[in-house]
Design a protein around this motif. Sequence first.
Motif, mmCIF file in Angstrom:
data_model
loop_
_atom_site.group_PDB
_atom_site.id
_atom_site.type_symbol
_atom_site.label_atom_id
_atom_site.label_comp_id
_atom_site.label_asym_id
_atom_site.label_seq_id
_atom_site.Cartn_x
_atom_site.Cartn_y
_atom_site.Cartn_z
ATOM 1 N N CYS A 103 33.314 55.489 56.637
ATOM 2 C CA CYS A 103 34.326 56.456 57.074
ATOM 3 C C CYS A 103 33.637 57.694 57.617
ATOM 4 O O CYS A 103 32.620 58.137 57.092
ATOM 5 C CB CYS A 103 35.236 56.852 55.915
ATOM 6 S SG CYS A 103 36.346 55.542 55.407
ATOM 7 N N THR B 48 34.052 53.264 62.050
ATOM 8 C CA THR B 48 34.731 53.579 60.798
ATOM 9 C C THR B 48 35.535 52.393 60.283
ATOM 10 O O THR B 48 35.732 51.403 60.978
ATOM 11 C CB THR B 48 35.657 54.791 60.962
ATOM 12 O OG1 THR B 48 36.752 54.420 61.784
ATOM 13 C CG2 THR B 48 34.931 55.988 61.546
ATOM 14 N N SER C 285 44.140 63.299 52.034
ATOM 15 C CA SER C 285 43.211 62.177 52.187
ATOM 16 C C SER C 285 43.935 60.847 52.081
ATOM 17 O O SER C 285 44.877 60.698 51.315
ATOM 18 C CB SER C 285 42.125 62.234 51.112
ATOM 19 O OG SER C 285 41.352 63.385 51.266
ATOM 20 N N GLU D 66 39.749 56.264 52.506
ATOM 21 C CA GLU D 66 38.603 57.164 52.656
ATOM 22 C C GLU D 66 37.815 57.315 51.356
ATOM 23 O O GLU D 66 36.731 57.871 51.353
ATOM 24 C CB GLU D 66 39.070 58.547 53.113
ATOM 25 C CG GLU D 66 39.671 58.552 54.492
ATOM 26 C CD GLU D 66 40.196 59.907 54.884
ATOM 27 O OE1 GLU D 66 39.842 60.381 55.971
ATOM 28 O OE2 GLU D 66 40.958 60.512 54.087
ATOM 29 N N GLU E 40 38.784 52.464 59.131
ATOM 30 C CA GLU E 40 40.235 52.607 59.087
ATOM 31 C C GLU E 40 40.931 51.298 59.459
ATOM 32 O O GLU E 40 41.808 50.822 58.732
ATOM 33 C CB GLU E 40 40.713 53.720 60.013
ATOM 34 C CG GLU E 40 42.220 53.887 59.981
ATOM 35 C CD GLU E 40 42.710 55.049 60.816
ATOM 36 O OE1 GLU E 40 43.902 55.369 60.689
ATOM 37 O OE2 GLU E 40 41.928 55.642 61.573
ATOM 38 N N PHE F 206 33.665 61.742 58.529
ATOM 39 C CA PHE F 206 34.215 62.999 58.024
ATOM 40 C C PHE F 206 33.569 64.172 58.748
ATOM 41 O O PHE F 206 32.359 64.155 58.974
ATOM 42 C CB PHE F 206 33.892 63.173 56.526
ATOM 43 C CG PHE F 206 34.515 62.166 55.631
ATOM 44 C CD1 PHE F 206 35.761 62.395 55.058
ATOM 45 C CD2 PHE F 206 33.865 60.983 55.344
ATOM 46 C CE1 PHE F 206 36.333 61.454 54.217
ATOM 47 C CE2 PHE F 206 34.428 60.038 54.506
ATOM 48 C CZ PHE F 206 35.662 60.266 53.945
#
Length: 166
Positions: free
Chosen positions: A94, A156, A132, A136, A158, A96
């Motif tokens: 993930c 990522t 959040s 994550e 997702e 950030f």
Amino acid sequence: MSDLREFDVRSGVDEDVWQLSVTGTVEQSVTLSIDYLRSLPLETYTEDFACVEGWVAEDCAWRGVRVASVLELAEPTDASAYALVHGMDDEYACSFPLARLADAVLAVELDGEALPVDHGGPARLVPTESESDCWESIKWVCRIDLRETEPLAGDTAEELALSRIE
């Protein structure tokens, strides 16, 4: 359990050989053992854990190290703006913004006990923001890769995480 890859990762987690690496746009790459991670100042973060699948685990008491403390050891460069946090299978990661990641906790305990492998032990990323998403919260964190630019969507998890929802 939603797929066999997840099961294989769990069965392959060995605390004695697990390491956390911080790499990328840093002054010095660092690699930490679980014992070293546990020796850093720990704090407790208690929150309900709501999954996009619709279930909620109430009052989870995560105890761990602020990611900022780990990042300080690697000395991020001034250009560092993002991080890609990887789970042990290296396909699950993930992205950030660095400031947001710094506030998260690398949990090594859950509800007063060592964090079990089934819940992401030996170390799990627990974002501390109320906005959040559950996906994550990365289980089996093994690498934090700092970057100057935002990772691409394909880097990522997702899409992978949301594809596991039945």
